[in-house]
Motif scaffolding. Sequence first.
Motif, mmCIF file in Angstrom:
data_model
loop_
_atom_site.group_PDB
_atom_site.id
_atom_site.type_symbol
_atom_site.label_atom_id
_atom_site.label_comp_id
_atom_site.label_asym_id
_atom_site.label_seq_id
_atom_site.Cartn_x
_atom_site.Cartn_y
_atom_site.Cartn_z
ATOM 1 N N LEU A 134 -8.877 -7.157 -1.894
ATOM 2 C CA LEU A 134 -9.621 -6.693 -0.722
ATOM 3 C C LEU A 134 -9.660 -7.755 0.365
ATOM 4 O O LEU A 134 -9.482 -7.450 1.543
ATOM 5 C CB LEU A 134 -11.040 -6.270 -1.111
ATOM 6 N N MET A 170 -11.877 4.645 0.624
ATOM 7 C CA MET A 170 -10.875 3.824 1.289
ATOM 8 C C MET A 170 -9.658 4.677 1.666
ATOM 9 O O MET A 170 -9.116 4.550 2.762
ATOM 10 C CB MET A 170 -10.442 2.659 0.400
ATOM 11 N N LYS A 171 -9.242 5.564 0.794
ATOM 12 C CA LYS A 171 -8.092 6.425 1.076
ATOM 13 C C LYS A 171 -8.383 7.310 2.285
ATOM 14 O O LYS A 171 -7.560 7.428 3.191
ATOM 15 C CB LYS A 171 -7.764 7.285 -0.143
ATOM 16 N N CYS A 213 -13.966 0.246 -2.642
ATOM 17 C CA CYS A 213 -12.606 -0.308 -2.600
ATOM 18 C C CYS A 213 -11.789 0.022 -3.852
ATOM 19 O O CYS A 213 -10.940 -0.764 -4.271
ATOM 20 C CB CYS A 213 -12.658 -1.811 -2.358
ATOM 21 N N ILE A 267 -10.349 -0.094 6.871
ATOM 22 C CA ILE A 267 -10.467 -0.667 5.538
ATOM 23 C C ILE A 267 -11.934 -0.998 5.314
ATOM 24 O O ILE A 267 -12.442 -1.983 5.828
ATOM 25 C CB ILE A 267 -9.592 -1.927 5.378
ATOM 26 N N LEU A 291 0.866 -1.173 0.000
ATOM 27 C CA LEU A 291 0.000 0.000 0.000
ATOM 28 C C LEU A 291 0.905 1.226 0.000
ATOM 29 O O LEU A 291 1.576 1.506 0.992
ATOM 30 C CB LEU A 291 -0.910 -0.002 1.229
ATOM 31 N N VAL A 315 -8.931 1.162 -6.156
ATOM 32 C CA VAL A 315 -7.486 1.253 -6.034
ATOM 33 C C VAL A 315 -6.876 1.482 -7.415
ATOM 34 O O VAL A 315 -7.482 1.179 -8.431
ATOM 35 C CB VAL A 315 -6.859 -0.024 -5.401
ATOM 36 N N ALA A 366 -10.796 -3.352 -5.702
ATOM 37 C CA ALA A 366 -9.992 -4.386 -5.044
ATOM 38 C C ALA A 366 -10.784 -5.662 -4.788
ATOM 39 O O ALA A 366 -10.200 -6.739 -4.680
ATOM 40 C CB ALA A 366 -9.410 -3.852 -3.737
ATOM 41 N N ASP A 419 -2.175 2.242 -4.946
ATOM 42 C CA ASP A 419 -2.657 3.409 -4.210
ATOM 43 C C ASP A 419 -4.129 3.182 -3.938
ATOM 44 O O ASP A 419 -4.880 2.809 -4.848
ATOM 45 C CB ASP A 419 -2.531 4.693 -5.048
ATOM 46 N N VAL A 420 -4.555 3.390 -2.705
ATOM 47 C CA VAL A 420 -5.982 3.346 -2.408
ATOM 48 C C VAL A 420 -6.577 4.697 -2.791
ATOM 49 O O VAL A 420 -5.899 5.720 -2.780
ATOM 50 C CB VAL A 420 -6.264 2.987 -0.932
#
Length: 124
Positions: free
Chosen positions: A38, A110-111, A61, A49, A22, A63, A93, A105-106
């Motif tokens: 995920l 999620m980020k 999710c 998460i 990550l 990414v 994900a 990268d999320v």
Amino acid sequence: MGPADETGNLPDATGTRHAIRLLQTGETYMCSSSETLLQGMVKIGKKGIPSGCLNGGCGVCKVAIRRGSVKKNGAMSRAHISEQDEAQGVVLACRVSPVGDVELDVMGCMKKMMLRTQCGVMPP
């Protein structure tokens, strides 16, 4: 099943496990090629998460695959991932599995959740 790896995890039935990094946090987790990114992420037990619907419909999710390869396991909602996004490595994900080691990268919800739990505050 083979012997446990350095983290004490047993390999999956095929013995194929990959390191998933990550990029925002620098954390790495192991994910088998028989599970989604995920599912592997949730196994690390990190708070923040979000797992959403788990079937490609909610977009929680999202990414961006920055390095490595994944295989698609099912349909992704075009409301959340356009064909152009997918061509550029942006995926859900919950709908992809690693083919090898991956750096990602999320994004989106999620980020925000991951960075909030890491820093203790919501980023601006």
